[in-house]
Motif scaffolding. Sequence first.
Motif, PDB file in Angstrom:
ATOM      1  N   HIS A  82     -20.144 -69.284  -1.876  1.00 24.22           N
ATOM      2  CA  HIS A  82     -21.399 -68.650  -1.483  1.00 24.22           C
ATOM      3  C   HIS A  82     -22.159 -68.199  -2.729  1.00 24.22           C
ATOM      4  O   HIS A  82     -23.379 -68.408  -2.832  1.00 24.22           O
ATOM      5  N   SER A  83     -21.454 -67.600  -3.669  1.00 17.57           N
ATOM      6  CA  SER A  83     -22.088 -67.152  -4.910  1.00 17.57           C
ATOM      7  C   SER A  83     -22.664 -68.322  -5.696  1.00 17.57           C
ATOM      8  O   SER A  83     -23.803 -68.273  -6.163  1.00 17.57           O
ATOM      9  N   VAL A  84     -21.884 -69.371  -5.845  1.00 16.85           N
ATOM     10  CA  VAL A  84     -22.331 -70.539  -6.606  1.00 16.85           C
ATOM     11  C   VAL A  84     -23.537 -71.189  -5.934  1.00 16.85           C
ATOM     12  O   VAL A  84     -24.548 -71.474  -6.594  1.00 16.85           O
ATOM     13  N   LEU A  85     -23.457 -71.414  -4.638  1.00 19.96           N
ATOM     14  CA  LEU A  85     -24.573 -72.043  -3.918  1.00 19.96           C
ATOM     15  C   LEU A  85     -25.825 -71.169  -3.983  1.00 19.96           C
ATOM     16  O   LEU A  85     -26.925 -71.657  -4.244  1.00 19.96           O
ATOM     17  N   GLY A  86     -25.662 -69.883  -3.738  1.00 19.50           N
ATOM     18  CA  GLY A  86     -26.807 -68.979  -3.775  1.00 19.50           C
ATOM     19  C   GLY A  86     -27.473 -68.935  -5.135  1.00 19.50           C
ATOM     20  O   GLY A  86     -28.706 -68.988  -5.238  1.00 19.50           O
ATOM     21  N   LEU A  87     -26.684 -68.855  -6.190  1.00 16.31           N
ATOM     22  CA  LEU A  87     -27.262 -68.855  -7.532  1.00 16.31           C
ATOM     23  C   LEU A  87     -27.971 -70.166  -7.828  1.00 16.31           C
ATOM     24  O   LEU A  87     -29.053 -70.164  -8.412  1.00 16.31           O
ATOM     25  N   TYR A  88     -27.375 -71.257  -7.423  1.00 19.84           N
ATOM     26  CA  TYR A  88     -28.016 -72.574  -7.616  1.00 19.84           C
ATOM     27  C   TYR A  88     -29.374 -72.608  -6.918  1.00 19.84           C
ATOM     28  O   TYR A  88     -30.380 -72.990  -7.505  1.00 19.84           O
ATOM     29  N   LEU A  89     -29.395 -72.193  -5.661  1.00 21.71           N
ATOM     30  CA  LEU A  89     -30.655 -72.233  -4.894  1.00 21.71           C
ATOM     31  C   LEU A  89     -31.717 -71.331  -5.499  1.00 21.71           C
ATOM     32  O   LEU A  89     -32.871 -71.731  -5.648  1.00 21.71           O
ATOM     33  N   PHE A  90     -31.338 -70.115  -5.835  1.00 26.59           N
ATOM     34  CA  PHE A  90     -32.318 -69.159  -6.340  1.00 26.59           C
ATOM     35  C   PHE A  90     -32.779 -69.467  -7.754  1.00 26.59           C
ATOM     36  O   PHE A  90     -33.942 -69.272  -8.087  1.00 26.59           O
ATOM     37  N   LEU A  91     -31.885 -69.948  -8.588  1.00 27.42           N
ATOM     38  CA  LEU A  91     -32.239 -70.164  -9.974  1.00 27.42           C
ATOM     39  C   LEU A  91     -32.817 -71.550 -10.262  1.00 27.42           C
ATOM     40  O   LEU A  91     -33.622 -71.701 -11.177  1.00 27.42           O
ATOM     41  N   LEU A  92     -32.425 -72.536  -9.503  1.00 29.56           N
ATOM     42  CA  LEU A  92     -32.834 -73.906  -9.830  1.00 29.56           C
ATOM     43  C   LEU A  92     -33.720 -74.577  -8.776  1.00 29.56           C
ATOM     44  O   LEU A  92     -34.422 -75.529  -9.111  1.00 29.56           O
ATOM     45  N   VAL A  93     -33.670 -74.122  -7.541  1.00 27.69           N
ATOM     46  CA  VAL A  93     -34.370 -74.834  -6.479  1.00 27.69           C
ATOM     47  C   VAL A  93     -35.533 -74.029  -5.913  1.00 27.69           C
ATOM     48  O   VAL A  93     -36.655 -74.514  -5.833  1.00 27.69           O
ATOM     49  N   LEU A  94     -35.271 -72.813  -5.485  1.00 28.38           N
ATOM     50  CA  LEU A  94     -36.306 -72.045  -4.762  1.00 28.38           C
ATOM     51  C   LEU A  94     -37.195 -71.250  -5.670  1.00 28.38           C
ATOM     52  O   LEU A  94     -36.997 -70.963  -6.751  1.00 28.38           O
TER      53      LEU A  94
END
Length: 94
Positions: A82-94
């Motif tokens: 959850h942490s990895v996915l959330g950081l990926y989404l917030f920092l690189l995608v959204l």
Amino acid sequence: DYFWIVFYVFISVPVQEIFFRGFVQTRLYRFGSARAIIAASILYSLIHFRNPVLILLALVGGLMWGYSFSKYKTLSGPIFSHSVLGLYLFLLVL
């Protein structure tokens, strides 16, 4: 902002997983494992109501994390992914 990242990884994600998997899903097991996972995942996805894409991603993630918690009886995997996915989404995608 590093404070946000630390808060997200060490506070927000663990609290979400403890509540939705550890508390809600566990309480719903009396209705069957699959129903508990689905219901807890739907409730979890609804806290992401500000963004329809996040609702869908949260539902899919919630189902995976719910299954993982049900199978392995630990929150460490769901919290980490959850942490990895959330950081990926917030920092690189959204």
